[in-house]
Design an enzyme around this catalytic site. Structure first.
Site, PDB file in Angstrom:
ATOM      1  N   HIS A 212     -71.813  19.939 -13.630  1.00 51.32           N
ATOM      2  CA  HIS A 212     -71.704  19.491 -15.051  1.00 51.32           C
ATOM      3  C   HIS A 212     -71.821  17.984 -15.176  1.00 51.32           C
ATOM      4  O   HIS A 212     -71.345  17.126 -14.165  1.00 51.32           O
ATOM      5  CB  HIS A 212     -70.238  19.831 -15.465  1.00 51.32           C
ATOM      6  CG  HIS A 212     -69.881  19.854 -17.065  1.00 51.32           C
ATOM      7  ND1 HIS A 212     -71.043  20.085 -18.037  1.00 51.32           N
ATOM      8  CD2 HIS A 212     -68.906  19.552 -17.805  1.00 51.32           C
ATOM      9  CE1 HIS A 212     -70.369  20.148 -19.211  1.00 51.32           C
ATOM     10  NE2 HIS A 212     -69.271  19.494 -18.957  1.00 51.32           N
TER      11      HIS A 212
ATOM     12  N   LYS B 214     -66.516  28.834 -26.001  1.00 53.50           N
ATOM     13  CA  LYS B 214     -65.191  28.391 -25.904  1.00 53.50           C
ATOM     14  C   LYS B 214     -64.435  27.890 -26.760  1.00 53.50           C
ATOM     15  O   LYS B 214     -65.078  27.440 -27.947  1.00 53.50           O
ATOM     16  CB  LYS B 214     -65.042  27.727 -24.471  1.00 53.50           C
ATOM     17  CG  LYS B 214     -65.634  26.215 -24.873  1.00 53.50           C
ATOM     18  CD  LYS B 214     -65.938  25.325 -23.742  1.00 53.50           C
ATOM     19  CE  LYS B 214     -66.341  23.677 -23.953  1.00 53.50           C
ATOM     20  NZ  LYS B 214     -66.764  22.979 -22.937  1.00 53.50           N
TER      21      LYS B 214
ATOM     22  N   ARG C 146     -63.862  16.687 -12.007  1.00 51.14           N
ATOM     23  CA  ARG C 146     -63.108  17.998 -12.672  1.00 51.14           C
ATOM     24  C   ARG C 146     -62.997  18.940 -11.490  1.00 51.14           C
ATOM     25  O   ARG C 146     -62.793  18.913 -10.323  1.00 51.14           O
ATOM     26  CB  ARG C 146     -63.692  18.377 -13.854  1.00 51.14           C
ATOM     27  CG  ARG C 146     -63.493  17.123 -14.967  1.00 51.14           C
ATOM     28  CD  ARG C 146     -63.416  17.583 -16.570  1.00 51.14           C
ATOM     29  NE  ARG C 146     -64.552  18.657 -16.751  1.00 51.14           N
ATOM     30  CZ  ARG C 146     -64.912  18.934 -18.147  1.00 51.14           C
ATOM     31  NH1 ARG C 146     -64.673  18.212 -19.143  1.00 51.14           N
ATOM     32  NH2 ARG C 146     -65.687  19.979 -18.062  1.00 51.14           N
TER      33      ARG C 146
ATOM     34  N   CYS D 251     -51.236  15.162 -45.118  1.00 51.53           N
ATOM     35  CA  CYS D 251     -49.811  15.797 -44.734  1.00 51.53           C
ATOM     36  C   CYS D 251     -50.279  17.047 -44.010  1.00 51.53           C
ATOM     37  O   CYS D 251     -51.430  17.418 -43.853  1.00 51.53           O
ATOM     38  CB  CYS D 251     -49.224  16.016 -46.453  1.00 51.53           C
ATOM     39  SG  CYS D 251     -49.231  14.612 -47.465  1.00 51.53           S
TER      40      CYS D 251
ATOM     41  N   ARG E 206     -76.667  25.429 -20.683  1.00 47.47           N
ATOM     42  CA  ARG E 206     -75.244  25.887 -21.312  1.00 47.47           C
ATOM     43  C   ARG E 206     -74.980  25.093 -22.704  1.00 47.47           C
ATOM     44  O   ARG E 206     -74.124  24.328 -22.558  1.00 47.47           O
ATOM     45  CB  ARG E 206     -74.100  25.489 -20.323  1.00 47.47           C
ATOM     46  CG  ARG E 206     -74.339  26.173 -18.925  1.00 47.47           C
ATOM     47  CD  ARG E 206     -72.990  26.157 -17.798  1.00 47.47           C
ATOM     48  NE  ARG E 206     -72.800  24.713 -17.888  1.00 47.47           N
ATOM     49  CZ  ARG E 206     -73.007  23.872 -17.063  1.00 47.47           C
ATOM     50  NH1 ARG E 206     -73.876  24.275 -15.854  1.00 47.47           N
ATOM     51  NH2 ARG E 206     -72.484  22.730 -16.968  1.00 47.47           N
TER      52      ARG E 206
ATOM     53  N   TYR F  44     -47.228  10.270 -48.452  1.00 50.87           N
ATOM     54  CA  TYR F  44     -46.050   9.766 -47.510  1.00 50.87           C
ATOM     55  C   TYR F  44     -46.306   8.341 -47.169  1.00 50.87           C
ATOM     56  O   TYR F  44     -47.427   8.036 -46.738  1.00 50.87           O
ATOM     57  CB  TYR F  44     -45.944  10.616 -46.200  1.00 50.87           C
ATOM     58  CG  TYR F  44     -45.358  11.900 -46.440  1.00 50.87           C
ATOM     59  CD1 TYR F  44     -44.207  12.213 -47.149  1.00 50.87           C
ATOM     60  CD2 TYR F  44     -46.104  12.991 -45.831  1.00 50.87           C
ATOM     61  CE1 TYR F  44     -43.764  13.634 -47.232  1.00 50.87           C
ATOM     62  CE2 TYR F  44     -45.623  14.425 -45.972  1.00 50.87           C
ATOM     63  CZ  TYR F  44     -44.332  14.564 -46.784  1.00 50.87           C
ATOM     64  OH  TYR F  44     -43.898  15.754 -46.878  1.00 50.87           O
TER      65      TYR F  44
END
Ligand SMILES: *Cc1c(COP(=O)(O)O)cnc(C)c1O
Length: 382
Positions: A163, A33, A131, A308, A219, A261
């Protein structure tokens, strides 16, 4: 000539997967993924399969279909599916789908009806991560619905899975509680007559440290790419990604010169600055400002001032450095360069984020190790 590049060592991915495979009796699902954790999903998947992975794991339907379009025929599991997606495309492409809820199972069944073939399905148990997946109280209903769908010929129950919350702390009691709940849930499923061929729970950390959680399939994601899932622990894996760029120009500046910056960095003496053409548009975290190290002119030096969008500055003191020299942000560490772990430690994140961010289309990925139809040879780029 190249300006900036991400080099991917495919042999490292093959070797890492081979090592993971040696360490288990289970089959290996390489998780690719997030564009292969920033390594390039298709080449990473090919290398992982060459290393002995039998499965590929992805989040999204599009990732799974992209793997199929690339001609990869290994079993693929996709596990993050929003309602209303064209899941019939997945069923037609023989992509395994995670039933993370009864609602999703119903969508999988509808997709199977439309396609005219059974959808290969993995039933997800929420053992505590909160989840996806059915909680212990919803699990019997998910089993019942899946069993009915299987009897109707719309679903083939291939897997049951969950998981971990705390796999990166191998002896954390939560792991034991999740494992126990997983085993209990499998027993509940079995009472419904569900005995999936693939029970799976272990991510990289559990694959490497908790063989009691391997079941039929592991996995690993981050370990595939040679990075440790547990900060500070060395599992002998080989990092596959190096990020480097050529110095665009150098200049002498006086003591007290503000750099980049906001002038958040000031030179402490007369010094040579080197401009390196990589920035946050390329995946360099802005949090690396004044923090993460870069290898240049034979030493590791923190980025001087703000990162930057397109460039960073490195303060090289009086060390010799010239336009065209190679600055290495991170790599395997062979030549003293920083690692993704060093970067993660320097900016307070995890190595996963460091490599996965390196997914900009602006920086070419150059693959060492094999030449396939989808990647350029390193020779052509040297
Ligand atoms: C990302 C992911 C993995 C791989 O995790 P690693 O810690 O990178 O090994 C495994 N399983 C699921 C469900 C995931 O989302």
């Amino acid at each position: 000539m190249w300006q900036a590049e991400i080099r991917i060592d495919l042999e490292a991915i093959r070797t890492n997967v081979a090592r993971l495979r040696e360490g288990t009796n289970a089959e290996v699902m390489a998780v690719v993924k997030g564009d292969g954790y920033g390594h390039g999903m298709i080449p990473a998947a090919r290398a992982a399969l060459q290393g002995g992975a039998a499965w590929l794991g992805v989040c999204t339907l599009d990732e799974a279909l992209e793997l199929r379009r690339a001609g990869l025929t290994a079993p693929i599991l996709a596990w993050l599916l929003a309602p209303g997606l064209p899941l019939h495309d997945a069923v037609a492409a023989n992509v395994d789908l995670s039933a993370a809820s009864i609602g999703l199972l119903a969508e999988i069944v509808a997709a199977a009806r439309r396609t005219g073939r059974a959808a290969r399905t993995h039933l997800k148990i929420d053992t505590g991560l909160a989840r996806g997946g059915a909680t212990a109280s919803d699990w019997p209903a998910l089993c019942e619905a899946a069993l009915k769908a299987q009897a109707d010929g719309t679903v083939e129950i291939v897997g049951a899975w969950s998981h971990f919350v705390h796999a990166d702390v191998p002896d954390h009691e939560t792991n034991d509680r999740q494992l126990a709940l997983f085993v209990e849930s499998l027993a509940v499923a079995e009472r419904y007559g569900i005995t999936p061929a693939y029970r799976h729970l272990a991510n990289s950390a559990a694959t490497l440290t908790r063989p009691d959680t391997h079941f039929d399939l592991v996995r690993p994601g981050i370990a595939t790419y040679g990075l440790t899932p547990i900060p500070g622990r060395d599992f002998g894996l080989r990092p596959a990604m190096s990020v480097r760029a050529r110095v665009l120009l150098t200049k002498r500046v006086p003591v007290g010169q503000g750099v980049s910056y906001g002038h958040t960095y000031r030179t402490e003496r007369d010094t040579t600055l080197a401009l390196v053409p990589l920035g946050y548009a390329d995946g360099v975290p802005r949090a690396a400002s004044n923090a993460a190290p870069v290898r240049l002119a034979a030493a590791n030096r923190p980025i001087a001032g703000r990162v930057c969008m397109d460039q960073i500055v490195v303060d090289c003191g009086d060390d010799p450095v010239a336009a065209g020299d190679v600055a290495v942000l991170f790599g395997p560490g062979d030549d003293g360069e920083p690692t993704a772990d060093d970067w993660a430690a320097a900016i307070g994140t995890i190595n996963y984020e460091i490599v996965t961010r390196m997914s900009s289309s602006r920086v070419p990925r150059v693959y060492d190790g094999v030449v396939t139809d989808s990647v350029r040879s390193s020779e052509a780029h040297a």
